[in-house]
Scaffold this active site. Structure first.
Site, PDB file in Angstrom:
ATOM      1  CB  ALA A 186     -58.739 -41.298  17.814  1.00 23.08           C
ATOM      2  CB  CYS A 233     -46.100 -36.734  13.715  1.00 20.53           C
ATOM      3  SG  CYS A 233     -47.753 -36.312  13.276  1.00 20.53           S
TER       4      CYS A 233
END
Length: 464
Positions: A112, A232
């Site tokens: 997601a 990230c």
């Protein structure tokens, strides 16, 4: 400028050395905006010839582009037709470096909202199997919508823990993407709200979670298979240290060097083959990537069950005559060699794989529509798969036609005399369904009603 935590800045000074000031200055600049072309529907060349936007290529992916923020990319009809996905440019890296080919079995373990899963789906085409998973039910709903708009057909969406998937699938996948939950340091410029979570939890919390997820992923990877681990964050504890840990635990794993591009920086020793994206060196946010391959043989491969617990199957249930009549109007490749399943009123066209039972599925293959009381009603998902030439009864409108906006709001579409005459000629039979397109790409369904088309656009997606 973003108000960065002192503990974070002190660590970045040590990590970057003389580059630190250059790194810090990038927080005074705005983040970059990107879109990725849906090559499952349209080629990059065709899209560039069609789009009104001024785009600049993203260096590390062939179908990624920077766009100007003042352009209304999320309001254009092409967006609703699934011709592109809005995605931060650095986030395009992981799916671009996982070598997916048609026919592969692919797992996106933390999928997601769907940016990476949609790209993997495009690269599979209408072959193989994509399992897109997210343990969060609320996030999995966004994943469902994005993959539906994208026009994915051979995809299953699950909402399970990695442990549950491992138990169900065993050692099965050719390719796995683990875009792991992380402390989000690389996104502080784009989303300063992440700083509060970082101050509360920090990299150490996510490091333990990442190892747990990655361990399960390795056990689901076939010998000879490849896995991308990405985050990230700038934290070496979450990046190189996690990669070094998994390599030590599973000697069958080999760290591979992905295709390189301008602006890439190598990770810290002994993970020099990993990629780091620094925001002061590229036009994008911070990212980290490692490409791992599982050798065909070796001790502790993490693959105790080398035979797939899901097998290809050709079982075909009886298709109701009304459903079959409609299916014969669309390309055979969408349904002929697939598995038909009737789940109550729902008509499902599944990829030719026997899927494990007792998993939470939000989507299995293509939801073709509903069949009740001898009548078939095609689904929104089916419309998103089709193009102008895939269905005999089409109303194709240019993007600047105001009727598209009214259609997306759920309003009735009025026809010109010419359009009415053409559809009336084709709709002498009782079915009456019309595929609404823009520039030849499906938006949704309508029902011909003599001079107009009753709106059948999915109510949950209608513009307010």
């Amino acid at each position: 400028m973003v108000n960065l935590p002192v503990e974070f800045t002190e660590r970045m000074k040590r990590q970057l050395g003389e580059e630190y000031e250059q790194f810090l200055s990038c927080y005074e600049a705005e983040e970059y905006a990107g879109l990725r072309v849906n090559t499952g529907k349209i080629t990059v060349e065709e899209f560039l010839a069609l789009t009104p936007f001024e785009l600049i290529p993203v260096p590390w992916t062939e179908n990624g582009f920077y766009y100007r923020k003042e352009d209304g990319v999320t309001k254009h009809p092409h967006y609703f037709a699934g011709l592109y996905y809005i995605q931060e440019p650095s986030a395009m890296l992981p799916s671009s470096r996982l070598p997916v080919s048609g026919g592969d079995t692919v797992l996106d373990l933390c999928a997601a909202p769907g940016g990476k899963a949609t790209e993997l789906s495009s690269r599979l085409g209408r072959t193989g199997l994509l399992v897109a998973n997210d343990a969060s039910p609320s996030r999995a709903k966004a994943l469902y919508k994005n993959l539906t708009i994208w026009g994915s057909t051979n995809c299953c969406i699950t909402g399970e823990t990695p442990q549950k998937l491992l138990q169900a699938f065993g050692c099965y996948f050719d390719r796995i993407l683990v875009d792991a939950p992380c402390s989000g340091e690389g996104m502080f410029r784009k989303d300063p709200g992440l700083i509060a979570d970082w101050e509360q939890r920090g990299p150490r919390y996510y490091c333990a979670l990442q190892k747990e997820i990655l361990d399960c992923a390795v056990q689901m990877l076939k010998p000879g298979g490849m896995l991308v681990y990405s985050t990230c964050t700038f934290s070496e504890e979450e990046d190189e240290d996690v990669v070094a840990w998994i390599l030590e635990k599973y000697p069958s794993l080999v760290l591979k060097k992905p295709e390189w591009a301008e602006g890439f920086v190598s990770g810290r020793t002994p993970c020099e083959k990993t990629i780091r994206l620094w925001p002061h060196k590229i036009r994008g946010e911070g990212h980290f990537l490692a490409l791992l391959e599982k050798k065909m043989t070796g001790e502790r491969s993490g693959c105790d069950d080398s035979s797939a617990r899901t097998e290809k199957t050709s079982n075909q249930a009886q298709i109701p005559p009304e459903v079959l009549e409609f299916l014969k109007l669309i390309p055979e490749e969408l349904w002929k060699n697939c598995i038909y399943r009737q789940n109550g009123e729902q008509c499902l066209i599944l990829p030719p794989y026997r899927l494990p039972a007792r998993l939470r599925y939000l989507l299995t293959g293509l939801d073709a529509g509903t069949w009740k009381k001898g009548r078939f009603e095609p689904s929104q998902q089916l419309a998103m798969v089709l193009k102008k030439g895939d269905f005999p009864f089409v109303l194709d409108l240019p993007p600047d036609d105001q009727r598209i906006l009214r259609y997306l709001k759920g309003e009735t579409v009025m026809l010109t005399e010419e359009e009415d005459a053409r559809l009336l000629t084709g709709q002498k039979r009782k079915m009456g369904w019309v595929l609404i397109c823009t520039d030849g790409y499906g938006l949704g369904w309508g029902k011909y009603a003599g001079g107009s088309i009753k709106n059948k656009y999915y109510p949950g997606w209608r513009l307010q």
